[in-house]
Motif scaffolding. Structure first.
Motif, short mmCIF file in Angstrom:
data_model
loop_
_atom_site.label_atom_id
_atom_site.label_comp_id
_atom_site.label_asym_id
_atom_site.label_seq_id
_atom_site.Cartn_x
_atom_site.Cartn_y
_atom_site.Cartn_z
N ALA A 158 -3.16 4.77 -10.87
CA ALA A 158 -2.48 3.99 -9.83
C ALA A 158 -3.02 4.40 -8.46
N VAL A 159 -3.22 5.70 -8.29
CA VAL A 159 -3.73 6.21 -7.01
C VAL A 159 -5.15 5.70 -6.79
N GLU A 160 -5.91 5.68 -7.88
CA GLU A 160 -7.30 5.22 -7.79
C GLU A 160 -7.35 3.77 -7.29
N ILE A 161 -6.48 2.92 -7.86
CA ILE A 161 -6.49 1.51 -7.44
C ILE A 161 -6.05 1.40 -5.97
N ALA A 162 -5.01 2.16 -5.61
CA ALA A 162 -4.53 2.10 -4.22
C ALA A 162 -5.65 2.49 -3.27
N ARG A 163 -6.39 3.51 -3.65
CA ARG A 163 -7.47 3.98 -2.80
C ARG A 163 -8.59 2.93 -2.71
N ASN A 164 -8.95 2.35 -3.85
CA ASN A 164 -10.07 1.41 -3.84
C ASN A 164 -9.75 0.10 -3.14
N TYR A 165 -8.49 -0.31 -3.20
CA TYR A 165 -8.14 -1.62 -2.64
C TYR A 165 -7.35 -1.50 -1.34
N GLY A 166 -7.12 -0.26 -0.87
CA GLY A 166 -6.37 -0.10 0.37
C GLY A 166 -4.93 -0.58 0.26
N VAL A 167 -4.31 -0.43 -0.93
CA VAL A 167 -2.91 -0.83 -1.09
C VAL A 167 -2.01 0.17 -0.34
N THR A 168 -1.05 -0.33 0.42
CA THR A 168 -0.07 0.57 1.05
C THR A 168 0.89 1.03 -0.04
N LEU A 169 0.85 2.33 -0.35
CA LEU A 169 1.61 2.85 -1.49
C LEU A 169 2.65 3.86 -0.99
N LEU A 170 3.90 3.65 -1.42
CA LEU A 170 4.97 4.57 -1.02
C LEU A 170 5.68 5.09 -2.26
N VAL A 171 6.07 6.36 -2.25
CA VAL A 171 6.88 6.90 -3.35
C VAL A 171 8.24 7.27 -2.75
N LYS A 172 9.31 6.74 -3.35
CA LYS A 172 10.64 6.92 -2.76
C LYS A 172 11.67 7.24 -3.84
N SER A 173 12.82 7.69 -3.39
CA SER A 173 13.89 7.96 -4.34
C SER A 173 14.67 6.67 -4.61
N SER A 174 15.08 6.48 -5.88
CA SER A 174 15.89 5.28 -6.13
C SER A 174 17.36 5.53 -5.84
N TRP A 175 17.69 6.76 -5.40
CA TRP A 175 19.12 7.04 -5.15
C TRP A 175 19.50 6.88 -3.67
N ASP A 176 18.52 6.87 -2.76
CA ASP A 176 18.89 6.78 -1.33
C ASP A 176 17.93 5.85 -0.59
N ASN A 177 18.07 5.80 0.73
CA ASN A 177 17.21 4.87 1.49
C ASN A 177 16.26 5.61 2.40
N LEU A 178 15.90 6.83 2.06
CA LEU A 178 15.02 7.62 2.93
C LEU A 178 13.57 7.13 2.78
N SER A 179 12.71 7.60 3.71
CA SER A 179 11.40 6.94 3.77
C SER A 179 10.38 7.42 2.73
N GLY A 180 10.61 8.56 2.07
CA GLY A 180 9.71 8.98 0.99
C GLY A 180 8.34 9.40 1.49
N THR A 181 7.32 9.23 0.64
CA THR A 181 5.96 9.67 0.97
C THR A 181 5.02 8.47 1.05
N LEU A 182 4.19 8.47 2.09
CA LEU A 182 3.19 7.40 2.24
C LEU A 182 1.84 7.93 1.79
N LEU A 183 1.15 7.17 0.94
CA LEU A 183 -0.21 7.57 0.54
C LEU A 183 -1.21 6.89 1.46
N THR A 184 -2.09 7.67 2.03
CA THR A 184 -3.01 7.09 3.01
C THR A 184 -4.41 6.96 2.41
#
Ligand code: ADP
Ligand code: ASP
Ligand code: MG
Length: 588
Positions: A219-245
């Motif tokens: 999944a990371v490989e595809i995000a990197r190759n296609y420049g997809v904005t990818l975020l990992v977040k918790s499903s229990w709250d509304n915090l901003s999580g981690t952005l993959l650049t």
């Protein structure tokens, strides 16, 4: 309109209550005005449970039947989630991988996505529907054009989600899971692991493939190759999580979403020197003493390799820039005087590396590199591998010839080939995160002939059986009969097939033996500032020595250092390394 792909993992869907709460979250996002494609995994641990059912019948189920079985898990989730959305008054439709147009290659159990035919999804989006797609599965055209269900490999619904985001050119892909985002390490083992606000795809690719199960590496490989904005977040709250650049790339999909040419670049760095210490004592603290001394003495070490043990003795080999050789040599002499052992140095060496995210998981790439070098008569002095890079240290005299033949073999153009290009300090942390992989065993092939082609023979025979080697280490010292040892790690599951294949190969090599290794844990530290920081490896070795943990093997690549330790010590080692880089809360 903003188009979002949101993926919910098994734990987020572990019960009917959770499915209802995920539905509420989706409804809220829809009401904010987003178009939504939802990707789901199987509920809770149901994929494990299905696997157990099969194992009660057979130890070797057919791969096709396993795909038929495992793909049902996701089908349960899509239908229940669609029903829960209907109950909340939303228009939603569920789709299997096949119905969503996810076309894969035919390799059951590990299929890569070739293309996604998005027409159907787009039609439903235009009608205002929320689309709920089964992750982890796709369809291959099969024999005679009859569709076959395929799965992508464990953890693969992250890959489904990011591939959908790439194909639909979505504004972002959000991975919702049971932790607040990507943490500095696995929170189940290290209690004070910290949330990262962001991490580069390059770093995450290494961490994910070295054991950080929060994201599927593909999944990371595809995000990197296609420049997809990818975020990992918790499903229990509304915090901003981690952005993959990642740098926006959007390279056209020649050959399929996950099937681009595996090697993107080839580089040659000249003026390298190899320092080999052999017959040094095999006990905790030796590597730490050595690399601390070198770092204090101002030497920046590049590749480090610790090879096979020989009756309580180790070999440690490393490379430095040629102009640092004199200094490094005198520091080593000093150490050897107190601990014993021999030292040899060799200047006029060259480092040749291929890189590309497609190297990951494709056993044949490293073996093709070794093969091409051996066909050109180049003997490989050292090998260092990572998920995205394979480096070989060779004699400088053969550098240009090697560059030409490897460039030709991988069909690289001049722009993809670089000579002596050094990157500028990016001021990134030396270590951003650490990962543990307990799914590996160590194998050593002893007394193999020291001639071009040996490493390539071993890799090819494993590649033919679809087995990838992980940390490959070739010993520096030769035995009296002019043979060498090669060690590597492989996945535990591949043990049986690997030993059969290697035994057959070495039956042609007189005196060669196979030593099936013990269970080990690989602990890796990853950070893109590592090449610009002195003493990273030394800190890691010292942390292990302080816990009296012996290091079985060491292998480094540009942005990571990996230590292989007995499996028993794995979790202690992870905690020690995490805190030595002050990654945890209250670590100071
Ligand atoms: P999902 O079911 O949502 O796909 P996974 O179990 O596949 O979830 O992945 C999330 C788990 O990954 C977390 O619960 C955590 O234990 C584990 N994990 C391992 N390394 C990391 C890390 N560096 N950051 C966050 N989680 C991690
Ligand atoms: N359900 C599959 C698994 O457990 C896929 C996934 O969860 O990503 O591996
Ligand atoms: Mg997962």
């Amino acid at each position: 309109m903003t188009l979002l792909v949101q993926k919910f993992g098994g734990t987020s869907l572990g019960s009917i209550e959770r499915i209802k709460s995920v539905a509420k979250r989706i409804k809220a996002s829809k009401e904010e005005g987003n178009d939504l494609v939802i990707v789901v995994s199987a509920m809770g641990h149901s994929t494990d449970e299905l696997t157990n059912l099969a194992s009660n019948i057979t130890g070797q189920p057919s791969r096709r039947e396993m795909d038929m079985l495992l793909s049902t898990g996701e089908q349960v989730s899509i239908s229940l989630l669609a029903m829960a959305l209907h109950e909340l008054g939303e228009q939603a439709i569920s789709m299997t991988g096949n119905q969503a147009g996810i076309i894969t290659e035919s390799a059951h159990g590990r299929a890569r996505i070739l293309e996604i035919r998005t027409d159907r999804i787009k039609n439903f989006l235009n009608q205002g529907q929320i689309i709920v797609i089964a992750g982890f599965q796709g369809t291959s055209l099969g024999i005679g054009g009859i569709p076959e269900i395929t799965t992508l490999g464990r953890g693969g619904s992250d890959t489904s989600a990011v591939a959908l985001a790439a194909a639909l050119e979505a504004n972002a892909c959000e991975i919702y899971t049971d932790v607040p985002g990507v943490l500095t390490t696995d929170p189940r083992i290290v209690k004070n692991a910290q949330l990262m606000k962001s991490i580069s795809c390059d770093e995450m690719l290494e961490l994910a493939s070295l054991g950080a199960s929060v994201l599927h590496p593909r999944a990371v490989e595809i995000a990197r190759n296609y420049g997809v904005t990818l975020l990992v977040k918790s499903s229990w709250d509304n915090l901003s999580g981690t952005l993959l650049t990642s740098k926006k790339n959007n390279i056209p999909t020649k050959g399929g979403i996950e099937h681009r040419s595996p090697v993107h670049g080839l580089e040659l760095i000249e003026h390298q020197a190899v320092i080999a210490l052999s017959n040094i004592p095999d006990r905790p603290g030796i590597a730490a003493d050595l690399f601390e001394t070198l770092s204090k003495g101002g030497v920046n070490v590049d590749l480090i390799i610790q090879a096979t043990h020989q009756v309580n003795k180790n070999d440690i080999t490393f490379t430095v820039n040629e102009d640092e050789l004199k200094n490094a040599h005198s520091q080593c002499l000093h150490i050897i005087k107190s601990i014993g052992g021999e030292i040899s140095t060799q200047s006029n060496m060259t480092k040749l590396s291929i890189n590309g995210s497609g190297i990951m998981g494709r056993a044949g790439i490293a073996s093709s590199l070794f093969d091409t070098l051996s066909n050109s008569g180049v003997n490989i002095r050292l090998i260092a591998t990572s998920e995205v890079k394979v480096s070989c240290v060779i004699d400088a005299g053969l550098g240009t010839k090697a560059l030409r033949s490897v460039g030709d073999f991988f069909k690289l153009n001049n722009k993809q080939i670089s000579l002596n290009v050094t990157t500028e300090d990016n001021h990134e942390p030396e270590v951003r995160g650490v990962a543990i992989d307990k799914d590996q065993i160590q194998i050593s092939v002893k007394n193999v002939p020291d001639r071009p082609g040996t490493a390539s023979n071993i890799c090819s025979i494993l590649a033919d059986n679809n087995i990838t080697l992980d940390t490959i280490v070739q010993s520096e010292r030769k035995h009296e009969d002019n043979t060498k040892d090669i060690s590597f790690t492989i996945k535990k599951n591949d043990r049986k097939e690997a030993t059969i294949a290697i035994k057959e190969l070495i039956s042609n090599w007189q005196g060669a033996t196979l030593e099936e290794g013990k269970s080990i844990a690989r602990i890796s530290a990853v950070g893109s500032g590592m090449p610009f920081t002195r003493g990273t490896a030394a800190k890691m070795f010292r942390a292990l020595a302080n816990k009296k943990i012996n290091i079985e093997m060491i292998a480094t690549s540009e942005i990571r250092t990996t230590c292989i330790v007995p499996e028993l010590n794995g979790e202690d080692a992870l905690n020690a390394i995490h805190s030595c880089f002050k990654l945890g809360e209250n670590d100071s």
